[in-house]
Scaffold this motif. Structure first.
Motif, PDB file in Angstrom:
ATOM      1  N   UNK A 187       8.732  -6.597  -5.772  1.00 32.82           N
ATOM      2  CA  UNK A 187       9.816  -5.765  -6.270  1.00 32.82           C
ATOM      3  C   UNK A 187      10.195  -4.545  -5.513  1.00 32.82           C
ATOM      4  N   UNK A 188       9.228  -4.230  -4.287  1.00 30.52           N
ATOM      5  CA  UNK A 188       9.451  -3.348  -3.451  1.00 30.52           C
ATOM      6  C   UNK A 188      10.022  -3.758  -2.057  1.00 30.52           C
ATOM      7  N   UNK A 189       9.519  -4.787  -1.646  1.00 30.62           N
ATOM      8  CA  UNK A 189      10.010  -5.088  -0.244  1.00 30.62           C
ATOM      9  C   UNK A 189      11.042  -6.006  -0.301  1.00 30.62           C
ATOM     10  N   UNK A 237      16.302   1.995   0.044  1.00 30.96           N
ATOM     11  CA  UNK A 237      15.989   1.814  -1.221  1.00 30.96           C
ATOM     12  C   UNK A 237      14.570   1.977  -1.274  1.00 30.96           C
ATOM     13  N   UNK A 238      13.839   1.287  -0.332  1.00 31.62           N
ATOM     14  CA  UNK A 238      12.443   0.972  -0.120  1.00 31.62           C
ATOM     15  C   UNK A 238      11.711   2.468  -0.048  1.00 31.62           C
ATOM     16  N   UNK A 239      12.288   3.120   0.853  1.00 33.42           N
ATOM     17  CA  UNK A 239      11.714   4.728   1.318  1.00 33.42           C
ATOM     18  C   UNK A 239      11.921   5.438   0.024  1.00 33.42           C
ATOM     19  N   UNK A 240      13.034   5.326  -0.662  1.00 33.31           N
ATOM     20  CA  UNK A 240      13.146   6.282  -1.760  1.00 33.31           C
ATOM     21  C   UNK A 240      11.982   5.851  -2.758  1.00 33.31           C
ATOM     22  N   UNK A 241      11.877   4.448  -3.251  1.00 33.10           N
ATOM     23  CA  UNK A 241      10.775   4.295  -4.022  1.00 33.10           C
ATOM     24  C   UNK A 241       9.320   4.574  -3.698  1.00 33.10           C
ATOM     25  N   UNK A 242       9.047   4.583  -2.238  1.00 34.68           N
ATOM     26  CA  UNK A 242       7.862   4.955  -1.801  1.00 34.68           C
ATOM     27  C   UNK A 242       7.636   6.605  -1.918  1.00 34.68           C
ATOM     28  N   UNK A 243       8.729   7.131  -1.616  1.00 37.26           N
ATOM     29  CA  UNK A 243       8.699   8.685  -1.760  1.00 37.26           C
ATOM     30  C   UNK A 243       8.503   9.278  -2.986  1.00 37.26           C
ATOM     31  N   UNK A 244       8.782   8.477  -3.933  1.00 44.72           N
ATOM     32  CA  UNK A 244       8.993   8.921  -5.347  1.00 44.72           C
ATOM     33  C   UNK A 244       7.676   8.160  -6.315  1.00 44.72           C
ATOM     34  N   UNK A 245       6.826   7.698  -5.877  1.00 47.27           N
ATOM     35  CA  UNK A 245       5.736   6.991  -6.584  1.00 47.27           C
ATOM     36  C   UNK A 245       4.850   8.284  -7.188  1.00 47.27           C
ATOM     37  N   UNK A 246       4.713   9.304  -6.514  1.00 48.08           N
ATOM     38  CA  UNK A 246       3.911  10.224  -7.384  1.00 48.08           C
ATOM     39  C   UNK A 246       2.551  10.068  -7.981  1.00 48.08           C
ATOM     40  N   UNK A 268       0.908  -1.397  -0.233  1.00 42.30           N
ATOM     41  CA  UNK A 268       0.010  -0.016   0.175  1.00 42.30           C
ATOM     42  C   UNK A 268       0.821   1.387   0.111  1.00 42.30           C
ATOM     43  N   UNK A 269       0.259   2.386  -0.567  1.00 35.47           N
ATOM     44  CA  UNK A 269       1.101   3.536  -0.533  1.00 35.47           C
ATOM     45  C   UNK A 269       1.148   4.211   0.775  1.00 35.47           C
ATOM     46  N   UNK A 315       0.738   7.899   6.824  1.00 37.66           N
ATOM     47  CA  UNK A 315       1.598   6.647   6.475  1.00 37.66           C
ATOM     48  C   UNK A 315       2.855   6.885   6.801  1.00 37.66           C
ATOM     49  N   UNK A 316       3.871   5.847   6.721  1.00 38.08           N
ATOM     50  CA  UNK A 316       5.336   5.809   6.854  1.00 38.08           C
ATOM     51  C   UNK A 316       5.926   4.626   6.138  1.00 38.08           C
ATOM     52  N   UNK A 317       6.705   4.949   5.194  1.00 35.62           N
ATOM     53  CA  UNK A 317       7.366   3.676   4.512  1.00 35.62           C
ATOM     54  C   UNK A 317       8.197   3.077   5.430  1.00 35.62           C
TER      55      UNK A 317
END
Length: 281
Positions: free
Chosen positions: A239-241, A247-256, A188-189, A195-197
């Motif tokens: 692919x995320x977890x 790296x995960x935090x970066x992915x989640x912070x840039x989903x837009x 989930x986003x 929320x918090x990645x």
């Protein structure tokens, strides 16, 4: 050719065949292993007294889960959807069950929960985490247990998608209902509802990925027609977890991602257990 030489040649031929067979078998094993087949854990079937029915809402791509004890008929439903409440209540009636609880994994933003209407239709109790801030008949914290018949749901606090996310584990049936915390090959986003990645990642890795690998994962949504996953699969192929924390935090912070279409209606309604917007009929 003498008998001793003929015998030696036969022994050599047998050894060559055995060696070739061993090489082929080893290659076959390596091939299966590379495909992940050899290490796929054995699937544990549900017990004969456990009823499981996966239900779907097409508009929100939400899965609801009707579970019951076939010995005494007590049932629960996880993540019901408002527009499907009459369908779900009719199914409970048709099957001769008594709906004890309507349970939410979190306060949803993409649809209105059906727990409030099911409460009116069936007399069940609504359930959600205390941390969600939503109204309910029963509020949960980690370690609380939900019982229906002889079956027990253990609760795990898995905030991250929202601050009130819970995952529900049925150990005897080797399964977990993860809400939006883990989706099939996703999660989930984490950009709204506190929320918090970092929290999501840490809770998944410390509480869900530590479960036995044959545990089935049943999420609250899927958008590609997949029905279930497993701890084994998501630990290897999500692919995320499968990334490290940073790296995960970066992915989640840039989903837009776009602003959820129904959040301004769903969240206020779900704070009231869905009763805010129950159809007048």
């Amino acid at each position: 050719m003498g008998p001793s030489l003929l015998s030696a040649l036969r022994r050599l031929s047998t050894q060559q065949r055995n060696t070739t067979s061993t090489i082929l078998s080893s290659n076959h094993i390596r091939s299966l292993s590379s495909l992940g087949i050899m290490s796929l854990p054995e699937r544990q079937p549900f017990s004969p007294d456990f009823f499981f029915r996966q239900l779907f809402d097409g508009e929100s791509s939400t899965y609801s889960y009707l579970l019951a004890d076939l010995k005494n008929g007590e049932a629960v439903i996880i993540d019901p959807v408002l527009e499907q409440a009459k369908r779900d209540a009719q199914l409970v009636k048709d099957l001769g069950f008594h709906l004890k609880y309507a349970i939410n994994t979190h306060m949803h933003a993409d649809h209105i929960t059906g727990s409030g209407w099911l409460r009116k239709l069936t007399g069940c109790q609504s359930v959600i985490a205390t941390a969600s801030g939503a109204k309910a008949d029963r509020h949960l914290k980690e370690g609380d247990r939900i019982e229906f018949g002889t079956h027990v749901i253990d609760t795990l606090a898995t905030p991250g998608h929202t601050n009130g996310c819970m995952s529900y584990v049925i150990k005897d049936q080797a399964c977990i209902f993860t809400g939006d915390t883990i989706l099939i090959r996703g999660c989930g986003r984490t950009d709204f509802q506190e929320g918090s990645p970092r929290n999501l990642y840490e809770n998944v890795h410390s509480k869900i990925f530590t479960l036995p690998e044959n545990f089935r994962i049943y999420p609250a949504h899927d958008y590609k027609g997949q029905l279930e996953s497993s701890v084994w699969e998501e630990k290897r192929y999500n692919p995320r977890l499968t990334k490290n924390l940073e790296e995960f935090v970066k992915i989640m912070d840039n989903l837009n991602l776009p602003y959820p279409k129904k959040i301004d209606v769903s969240v206020p309604a779900n704070k009231e257990c869905g009763v805010y917007d129950i159809p007048k009929e």
